[in-house]
Structure formats: structure tokens, C-alpha cells
Write an enzyme that holds these catalytic residues in place. Structure first.
Site: not given
Ligand code: SAH
Length: 218
Positions: A38, A64-67
Site C-alpha cells: 500500500r 485512497i480508501s481504508q484497507p
């Protein structure tokens, strides 16, 4: 202090464990989340935070989205190795990289040229030859792109446009955050069955808005 470029093995283990604890159980999804670095997709100053379970700012005011949300959406998409997948909202390219490990091809549309260019570079550097990033508008998809087995929308839509549903193959699945741009959104899963579409609500989420047209600014 300058953040280390690479996470420690402990940090990476904690990252995968956290996803499991939150209910991600698909081994292929967990492996993809463990394999894709990431830190290659976040802003350089955020590298030290790449394995925190939070969204992070990227260029053009996007995120960038939350994992966990990336893993959850990927799991709910039920991707098979033969599938052709459409993503709307390339952003950093991270979600596309994760899905690309599980399917045949990913076509990903992004309305900001800067983000599309950067994502292409990161995906090439990582080695994701089955992802094509296209500068374009997810509300106006070129007919030449055809139809898809899976569609993943990673920007909030007030409603899923019928024209987008028409891009699903029979048996196809679409996942999208649906709701007002400044309020509570719900992750929705739509399946194209023999008798039409079925819709299921999954999770409360918060995404940046899906906007019409290719961005005029870079
Ligand atoms: N999937 C991304 C996160 C996406 S953030 C990742 O893994 O990093 C949402 C992205 O959707 C933003 O980059 C935004 O510019 C893009 N977007 C918003 N509306 C769009 C549209 N109509 N067509 C294509 N991209 C869009």
C-alpha cells in the site's frame, strides 16, 4: 523523522490480522491485501501510515480508501479468475491492484488526469499488466468497453444509473457506495439475475463523491 520505505514484518502481520478480526475471511483477498504494498499508492509523506486502517489523502483532493473497505468490497464482489472487472474511480490505483490479483482484467476509469497518470505508473512499477487505467467519466462509459462480469464503484453515487447496470453481464455483480454526497452512504450490492436486478444493502460508508465529466483541472 523520515518514515521507513518498507513496513516491518510485524506491522504487515498486524495489518492482515486486523482485516481477519474485522471479518475478512476469503484467503485470496487476504493474500492480495498482504502482497500489494500500500505504501506504493499513498503520498510519500504518508508512507509511514500506509498500514493504518484509515483512508489517506492523495492528489486532487481525493482519497485512497481504508484497507478494510477495500478488502470488504473485494470480498463482496466474488471475483473469479476468468472475470473482466470495471472500476469507476481509479484514485491511487490501490483497489485496482488488489482486484487485479484475483481476475483476468481490470479496466479502471478516473476523471483526473494527474491521478490516472500516477496510478498507471504505480501499477506498472508494481507489475499489474492486466489493469488498464483510462481517463474518463464513469457516468459516460465508452460503448467500445463493452460489458463486465463485475463492476466496483469507489466514489459515492446518489443513485446507480440504469445505464451502468446495463454494463453488467448476466449473473454479474456491482458494488457501489450510494447516498448523498455530504451525508451517510450505504454500500450496495446489485446482482443481475435471470429475472432482473436484486439489491442488497451491506454497510454504512463514507466516500468522496462521483462527479460528472472528466475534470477540467489536472
Ligand atoms: N479506488 C481508489 C479510491 C477512489 S477515491 C483507490 O484505491 O485509491 C474516488 C475516485 O473516484 C477519485 O479519484 C475521483 O476523482 C474518482 N471519480 C469521481 N467521479 C468519477 C467519475 N464520474 N468517473 C471516474 N472517476 C471518478
Amino acid at each position: 523523522m523520515i518514515a521507513p520505505a518498507q513496513p516491518s514484518p510485524h506491522e504487515k502481520m498486524k495489518f492482515q490480522l486486523g482485516l481477519r478480526q474485522r471479518g475478512i475471511s476469503d484467503q485470496a483477498v487476504l493474500k492480495a491485501m498482504g502482497d500489494v504494498p500500500r505504501e506504493m499508492f499513498v503520498a510519500s509523506l504518508d508512507r509511514g501510515h500506509a498500514y493504518r486502517d484509515t483512508p489517506l489523502g492523495i492528489a486532487c483532493g481525493q482519497t485512497i480508501s481504508q484497507p478494510f473497505v477495500v478488502a470488504y468490497m473485494t470480498e463482496q464482489l466474488e471475483v473469479q479468475p476468468t472475470h473482466r472487472v470495471l472500476e469507476i474511480g481509479t484514485g491511487s490505483g490501490y483497489q485496482a491492484a488488489i482486484v487485479s490479483r484475483l481476475c483476468r482484467d481490470v479496466v479502471s476509469l478516473e476523471r483526473y488526469r494527474t491521478l490516472a497518470d500516477r496510478a498507471r505508473l504505480a501499477l506498472a512499477e508494481l507489475g499489474c499488466p492486466n489493469v488498464e487505467v483510462i481517463l474518463g467519466d464513469g457516468f459516460d462509459i465508452p460503448p467500445t468497453l463493452g460489458t463486465f462480469d463485475r463492476i466496483i464503484v469507489t466514489a459515492a453515487m446518489e443513485e446507480v444509473p440504469p445505464a451502468l447496470l446495463e454494463r453488467l453481464e448476466p449473473g454479474g455483480v456491482l458494488i457501489a457506495p450510494v447516498g448523498p454526497h455530504d451525508g451517510r452512504q450505504t454500500l450496495v450490492r446489485i446482482v443481475r439475475g435471470a429475472d432482473g436486478f436484486t439489491r442488497e444493502e451491506l454497510l454504512a460508508v463514507r466516500f468522496v463523491p462521483a462527479l460528472h465529466g472528466v475534470a477540467r483541472e489536472l
